[in-house]
Design an enzyme around this catalytic site. Structure first.
Site, PDB file in Angstrom:
ATOM      1  N   LYS A 290       0.754  -1.206   0.124  1.00 48.96           N
ATOM      2  CA  LYS A 290       0.281   0.183   0.081  1.00 48.96           C
ATOM      3  C   LYS A 290       0.944   1.326   0.050  1.00 48.96           C
ATOM      4  O   LYS A 290       1.992   1.228  -0.124  1.00 48.96           O
ATOM      5  CB  LYS A 290      -1.042  -0.022   1.143  1.00 48.96           C
ATOM      6  CG  LYS A 290      -1.923  -1.115   1.179  1.00 48.96           C
ATOM      7  CD  LYS A 290      -2.664  -1.167  -0.089  1.00 48.96           C
ATOM      8  CE  LYS A 290      -4.143  -2.123   0.114  1.00 48.96           C
ATOM      9  NZ  LYS A 290      -3.917  -3.403   0.151  1.00 48.96           N
TER      10      LYS A 290
HETATM   11  C1  LIG Z   1      -5.201  -4.254   0.464  1.00 50.92           C
HETATM   12  C2  LIG Z   1      -6.682  -4.201   0.547  1.00 50.92           C
HETATM   13  C3  LIG Z   1      -7.555  -4.719   1.647  1.00 50.92           C
HETATM   14  C4  LIG Z   1      -7.066  -5.513   2.856  1.00 50.92           C
HETATM   15  O1  LIG Z   1      -6.230  -4.871   3.418  1.00 50.92           O
HETATM   16  P1  LIG Z   1      -5.262  -5.731   4.544  1.00 50.92           P
HETATM   17  O2  LIG Z   1      -4.872  -4.623   5.599  1.00 50.92           O
HETATM   18  O3  LIG Z   1      -4.415  -6.393   3.776  1.00 50.92           O
HETATM   19  O4  LIG Z   1      -6.515  -6.456   5.341  1.00 50.92           O
HETATM   20  C5  LIG Z   1      -8.900  -4.443   1.710  1.00 50.92           C
HETATM   21  N1  LIG Z   1      -9.706  -3.598   0.470  1.00 50.92           N
HETATM   22  C6  LIG Z   1      -8.749  -3.467  -0.705  1.00 50.92           C
HETATM   23  C7  LIG Z   1      -9.243  -2.524  -1.651  1.00 50.92           C
HETATM   24  C8  LIG Z   1      -7.345  -3.553  -0.466  1.00 50.92           C
HETATM   25  O5  LIG Z   1      -6.918  -3.117  -1.838  1.00 50.92           O
END
Ligand SMILES: *Cc1c(COP(=O)(O)O)cnc(C)c1O
Length: 369
Positions: free
Chosen positions: A177
């Site tokens: 992210k």
């Molecule tokens: C990465 C992601 C998640 C999940 O995030 P985590 O922190 O790994 O649980 C949820 N929704 C979207 C759109 C994502 O890209």
């Protein structure tokens, strides 16, 4: 290999981790609190709750907002599976909504209206690729129908335009992210009472944390709600504090690289389209493109891999995944399916330079012949 996404980590993170280890307190404590305050301040909100992941945060948001069995939750299918899963965790039913169009692959207001029933209780918006959904329009849609509005803001860390227009917003700090704590997430909520419930449920529903009990401010504890272990720890919070300092610069760098991609693609791959207008407010989490209908995506991906360039697809539509096909038959979502069949995600991260963007576009131009 030039990767689609890559965490930026360095000496500052190593030093921050060493400080936590030397402090001899590694589980949720003062650094988690400091990270919550700093994140809230950066996003122009009063408070936020750090959790073990965005997925955990979405689960708690559903529960704290009172979403449960019998309720329907409108969700896009063009998202990561965790968005829809959070409705299932709460015992609710996700109802898949199509996207607006190939050029604006965000959840469609018109299709959302068509999918509303007497059981619809909430909707979860996703700022796909970091492009901010029209929160004012969704706010009035939700208010007219008496629905709760939740943002899966996993792609939108650093965007401050979305503060408190929704009932809850949940961010992700997973390794790919815009900022990372390896695993981690953050929840914001409009109603301080809802946020307090989330804070309680993150730690087993216990009224005092381990650190508060240690320092004897509250030697005993009670459990008032069914909670979970969705805590963040001090090591992750320490990394998060460092990353947060650089988020704005990184997002600006992402924006510059995205602009370069747009102009080079227009010049050298005119058959390729880039969703969203260039001026659209965005955290530029990923760089999605739409290949021409005649292109063989698998072939393009293999050619680029041969040139040392990773590409991926965001996303295989959730309503077509086996779990969801069996559990919540959705029928067809024609625009989502058309978009997902042609989408390709190109490398975009703050350690890239303009030369690498040119290399990717050049490789794509020759792969497309
Ligand atoms: C990465 C992601 C998640 C999940 O995030 P985590 O922190 O790994 O649980 C949820 N929704 C979207 C759109 C994502 O890209």
């Amino acid at each position: 290999m030039l990767l689609v996404a890559k965490p930026v980590l360095g000496n500052a993170e190593k030093i921050a981790l060493a400080e936590v280890i030397d402090s001899e307190w590694i589980t949720q404590g003062d650094r988690v609190k400091a990270f919550e305050r700093a994140f809230a301040e950066r996003h122009g909100i009063g408070d936020a709750v750090a959790v073990s992941s965005c997925t955990a945060g979405l689960h708690l948001a559903m529960l704290a907002l009172g979403i449960g069995p019998g309720d329907e939750v409108l969700v896009p299918s063009l998202t990561f599976v965790a968005t829809a899963n959070s409705a299932l965790y709460a015992g609710a039913t996700p109802v898949f909504v199509d996207i607006e169009g190939i050029d604006a692959p965000l959840m469609s207001l018109a299709d959302a209206a068509a999918k509303c029933t007497t059981r619809t209780k909430a909707l979860i918006l996703v700022h796909y690729a970091g492009y901010l959904a029209d929160l004012a329009a969704w706010r009035s849609f939700a208010e007219r129908r008496g629905l709760l509005l939740v943002e899966d803001a996993a792609h939108a860390a650093g965007l401050v335009q979305n503060r408190h227009q929704s009932d809850a917003a949940v961010y992700s700090f997973y390794g790919n992210k815009n900022m990372t704590t390896a695993e981690g997430g953050m929840v914001a909520a409009r109603d301080p009472g809802v946020l307090e419930t989330i804070r309680l449920m993150r730690g087993h529903g216990m009224t005092a944390t381990a650190q508060q009990r240690l320092t004897a401010r509250a030697p005993a504890y009670d459990v008032t709600v069914l909670g979970y272990n969705y805590r963040m720890d001090e090591l992750r919070a320490a990394i998060g504090l460092v990353q947060l300092e650089r988020l704005a610069v990184w997002n600006e760098r992402r924006a510059r690289l995205a602009r370069s991609y747009r102009s080079l693609l227009a010049a050298r791959c005119p058959a390729v389209s880039v969703p969203f207008a260039e001026a659209w407010t965005s955290a530029h989490h990923i760089l999605p493109i739409v290949l021409p209908e005649w292109a063989d995506r698998q072939h393009v991906m293999e050619r680029l891999r041969g040139d040392g360039i990773q590409t991926t697809v965001h996303y295989p539509p959730v309503h077509r995944l086996t779990l969801y096909r069996d559990r919540v038959p959705a029928g067809s979502l024609p625009i989502t399916e058309a978009f997902a069949a042609r989408e390709l995600t190109l490398p975009l991260h703050p350690e890239m330079d303009e030369g690498q963007v040119e290399t990717v576009v050049g490789a794509l131009a020759s792969a497309l012949g």
